[in-house]
Design an enzyme around this catalytic site. Structure first.
Site, PDB file in Angstrom:
ATOM      1  N   TYR A  72       5.018  19.121 -13.732  1.00  0.00           N
ATOM      2  CA  TYR A  72       5.417  18.694 -13.093  1.00  0.00           C
ATOM      3  C   TYR A  72       5.231  19.520 -11.745  1.00  0.00           C
ATOM      4  CZ  TYR A  72       9.944  16.841 -10.546  1.00  0.00           C
ATOM      5  OH  TYR A  72      11.093  16.438  -9.943  1.00  0.00           O
ATOM      6  N   PHE A 124       1.048  -0.888  13.107  1.00  0.00           N
ATOM      7  CA  PHE A 124       0.521  -1.244  11.554  1.00  0.00           C
ATOM      8  C   PHE A 124       1.869  -1.993  11.281  1.00  0.00           C
ATOM      9  CE2 PHE A 124       0.325  -1.871   7.306  1.00  0.00           C
ATOM     10  CZ  PHE A 124      -0.675  -2.303   6.585  1.00  0.00           C
ATOM     11  N   ASP A 125       1.406  -3.511  10.546  1.00  0.00           N
ATOM     12  CA  ASP A 125       3.061  -3.620  10.659  1.00  0.00           C
ATOM     13  C   ASP A 125       4.173  -2.653   9.651  1.00  0.00           C
ATOM     14  OD1 ASP A 125       2.192  -4.343   7.970  1.00  0.00           O
ATOM     15  OD2 ASP A 125       2.257  -6.168   7.954  1.00  0.00           O
ATOM     16  N   ASP A 215      -2.928   7.379  12.727  1.00  0.00           N
ATOM     17  CA  ASP A 215      -2.240   6.776  11.843  1.00  0.00           C
ATOM     18  C   ASP A 215      -3.601   6.426  10.803  1.00  0.00           C
ATOM     19  OD1 ASP A 215      -1.778   4.579   8.989  1.00  0.00           O
ATOM     20  OD2 ASP A 215      -1.253   3.636  10.410  1.00  0.00           O
ATOM     21  N   ALA A 217      -5.033   5.647   8.148  1.00  0.00           N
ATOM     22  CA  ALA A 217      -6.064   4.714   6.905  1.00  0.00           C
ATOM     23  C   ALA A 217      -7.484   4.537   6.881  1.00  0.00           C
ATOM     24  CB  ALA A 217      -5.442   3.445   6.449  1.00  0.00           C
ATOM     25  N   LYS A 258      -6.916   3.392   1.186  1.00  0.00           N
ATOM     26  CA  LYS A 258      -8.456   2.279   2.128  1.00  0.00           C
ATOM     27  C   LYS A 258      -9.143   3.445   2.234  1.00  0.00           C
ATOM     28  CE  LYS A 258      -4.510  -0.215   3.301  1.00  0.00           C
ATOM     29  NZ  LYS A 258      -3.759   0.328   4.831  1.00  0.00           N
ATOM     30  N   HIS A 450       5.472 -14.697   4.316  1.00  0.00           N
ATOM     31  CA  HIS A 450       4.108 -15.213   4.125  1.00  0.00           C
ATOM     32  C   HIS A 450       3.960 -14.716   2.498  1.00  0.00           C
ATOM     33  CE1 HIS A 450       3.132 -11.268   5.278  1.00  0.00           C
ATOM     34  NE2 HIS A 450       2.052 -11.477   5.032  1.00  0.00           N
TER      35      HIS A 450
END
Ligand SMILES: *Cc1c(COP(=O)(O)O)cnc(C)c1O
Length: 460
Positions: A72, A124-125, A215, A217, A258, A450
């Site tokens: 843990y 990014f969204d 960011d 990724a 990614k 969507h």
């Protein structure tokens, strides 16, 4: 035509694919209400929905997973992540989290609150979502070349530096809570950011005393584009370029699904500011779990520590970016319109040009998504007016500037023959383009429709 870059690996384990007939696919798509998110993945032959968490791990990553320590607190994998982040990015503090959006949730409250502004080359969204959840306003300031889909520019992901500085002066530096450079620029089609641009943005943030984060990724793909496209970097190694990119920021968030080639995972890195780190630890515990595992199993930490390095391998990157370029070049041969140059992780087909008879409110990019599935069992994704929700005030359908059908390429998963099938499918669809119909929505949720909306073809 671009040469297909040979795979720098061989295949040790396979995942069988089910072959379906066109008649079966027509029925399955109808049953899914023409929303490919509702299809069973078993019914898909080539899945290009996303490159996120869909890569194939190496034998070295699987081997590391077996050694995972599931304690843990203080698990071995945590130390391996710390060592990798020290070495690759040269940041002092690291917090693992379960994926990229969790990194945003945990880090952003340090910088953002109501009425602050967050400036980015493009959010990014989920990033935009977390900025909004804190009551702050996300502002995108990407270079104008980003919306020119036909002409080559090496770094269409860049921040528009002049407008950036003018905007800071306009709103006042005290209102700007955070500046985020997204590398590569996902929402601009996986287009890279140059080192010169990163440097220029960093100088402006220093001048106005603003925090700059990445960011990150697709850190490795961005470094590869710098190596191959920017003067002065051809002889630098990918890791050296990565270190320089990260030197300009004070922290980063990363979806490890990614470029770090794991199926689940994320990271926060902090250069040397222990105040930020304390705040991050404080929010990680309630949201993600104890700091040494951050929402991940011990085995996930091990695979991530290995994947951070594998993503940087120059032969892998040459093959990976080469694969996306190969697909683009096949499209070029058959006059399929797409965003040029291709990005690092995807090819974006221009459905507005391909299906000019379908208006935005009948979703041309989604119509092409449906055709790709029917034609060859390929799953793609609409990045156009269908993905945009309706105007919240008027209930009217918004018009997207672009109508893209995105083909995102999972890492180390598909071979040259698969790409040839994708190109062939599009060639066939091109031949019957004028007979393809638009769609209407029969049911939709209030936001992010969507994923779950239901559609049907319009019969005129
Ligand atoms: C995928 C992605 C995210 C969000 O990461 P998740 O792991 O999907 O939560 C954030 N920013 C960029 C640029 C991404 O590509």
């Amino acid at each position: 035509m671009a040469k297909y870059m040979p795979e720098p690996f061989k295949i040790k384990m396979v995942e069988p694919l089910k072959m379906t007939t066109k008649e079966e696919r027509i029925q399955k798509l109808k049953d899914a209400n023409y929303n490919v998110f509702a299809l069973k993945s078993d019914d898909i032959y080539i899945d290009l929905l996303t490159d996120s968490g869909t890569g194939a791990m190496s034998d070295t990553q699987w081997a590391a997973m077996i050694t995972g320590d599931e304690s843990y607190a203080g698990a071995r994998g945590y130390q391996r992540i710390i060592d990798a982040v020290h070495d690759i990015f040269e940041y002092d503090f690291v917090q693992p989290v379960h994926q990229g959006r969790a990194a945003e949730q945990v880090l952003f409250p340090y910088y953002l609150s109501k009425d602050k502004v967050c400036i980015s080359n493009m959010h990014f969204d989920t990033t935009r979502g977390h900025v909004g959840l804190l009551g702050a306003e996300p502002v995108d300031i990407v270079v104008p070349e980003a919306s020119d889909t036909q002409n080559f520019a090496p770094f269409k992901g860049n921040m528009d530096v002049e407008r950036f500085e003018a905007y800071i002066q306009e709103v006042g530096a005290e209102r700007v809570g955070l500046v985020i450079m997204t590398i590569t620029n996902n929402s601009a089609g996986g287009q890279p950011v140059s080192m010169a641009n990163m440097k220029a943005v960093s100088e402006i943030t220093k001048k106005y005393k603003l925090p700059l984060i990445l960011d990150a990724a697709r850190y490795a793909e961005n470094a590869y584009f710098i190596k191959t496209r920017e003067e002065g970097y051809a002889d630098k190694s990918i890791i050296e370029i990565t270190r320089e990119m990260f030197s300009y920021a004070e922290a980063f968030t990363m979806s490890a699904k990614k470029d770090a080639i794991v199926n689940m995972g994320g990271l926060i890195g902090i250069k040397n500011n222990s105040e930020i780190y304390e705040k991050v630890k404080g929010l990680t515990i309630p949201y993600e779990g104890f700091v040494t595992y951050g929402g991940l199993a011990g085995r996930d930490l091990e695979a991530l520590a290995v994947g951070l390095y594998e993503g940087l391998n120059v032969d892998f990157l040459k093959y990976r970016i080469g694969q996306v370029e190969y697909l683009g070049s096949l499209f070029k041969e058959s006059n399929v319109p797409f965003q040029y140059p291709v990005g690092g992780h995807a090819v974006f087909i221009d459905a507005k040009v391909m299906l000019p008879h379908i208006p935005y409110y009948e979703f041309p990019a989604q119509a092409l998504v449906c055709e790709l599935y029917i034609e060859a069992g390929i799953r793609a994704c609409d990045i156009g007016s269908y993905m945009l929700d309706v105007d919240r005030k008027t209930g009217e359908q918004l018009e997207s500037e672009m109508e893209f059908t995105r083909l995102a390429i999972p890492r180390r998963v598909y071979t040259q023959a698969h790409f040839d099938i994708v190109a062939e499918a599009l060639e066939n669809i091109m031949k019957r383009a004028s007979s393809i119909r638009g769609y209407e929505i029969t049911w939709q949720p209030p936001v992010l429709r969507h994923f779950t909306a239901k559609l049907k073809p319009i019969i005129k």
